[in-house]
Design a protein around this motif. Sequence first.
Motif: not given
Length: 198
Positions: A59-76
């Motif tokens: 759950d923590v890892g998912v929260s991290v990746l969601i925030r990462f991709f929402v705030n930095f969509p170029s990472a996707k």
Amino acid sequence: MSRRESPPPPSPPPPPQMLGVRRGEVECEDRPERAEPLSDAEREIIQDTWGHVYKNCEDVGVSVLIRFFVNFPSAKQYFSQFQDMEDPEEMERSSQLRQHACRVMNAINSVVENLHDPEKVSSVLALVGKAHAIKHKVEPVYFKILSGVILEVLAEDFPEFFTAEVQVVWSKLMGALYWHVTGAYTEVGWLQVSSSAV
């Protein structure tokens, strides 16, 4: 879209121990000879706080990746299986995103479990860095950004354990992780791309 054509990701202010990296390059001149070592007390703080985090690692890892991709969509762009997802709820349901979240958390766990063995830590992070440089062609700046996102999520989700003092220690660890990963990029001859080439 190729690495040269993609727009540079926005960069949040890095934690104090993070190294400066421009798009497509690992700055060797500013890179210290070695990462600042952790004291025994700092290793203990990290291992104690990580124990609470790792109980909920997926759950923590998912929260991290969601925030990462929402705030930095170029990472996707590096993830074909979820690069077109915009909705955080859709990301949360993605089995591929969950699997990658577990891989990220397990890599951090390997580091934390082996803090007493600097060679093992270096080996784990060299594998991560080389795979992301050679196979996935992920720009190293994303590791800096991800480190900041990890620190934010841990501080928000575990405020009782991630006090200001603990956050400083974790920033030091993330700086060391980033140092090792960028060292692997340098070792494999990561393509130097000047900012004018973008």
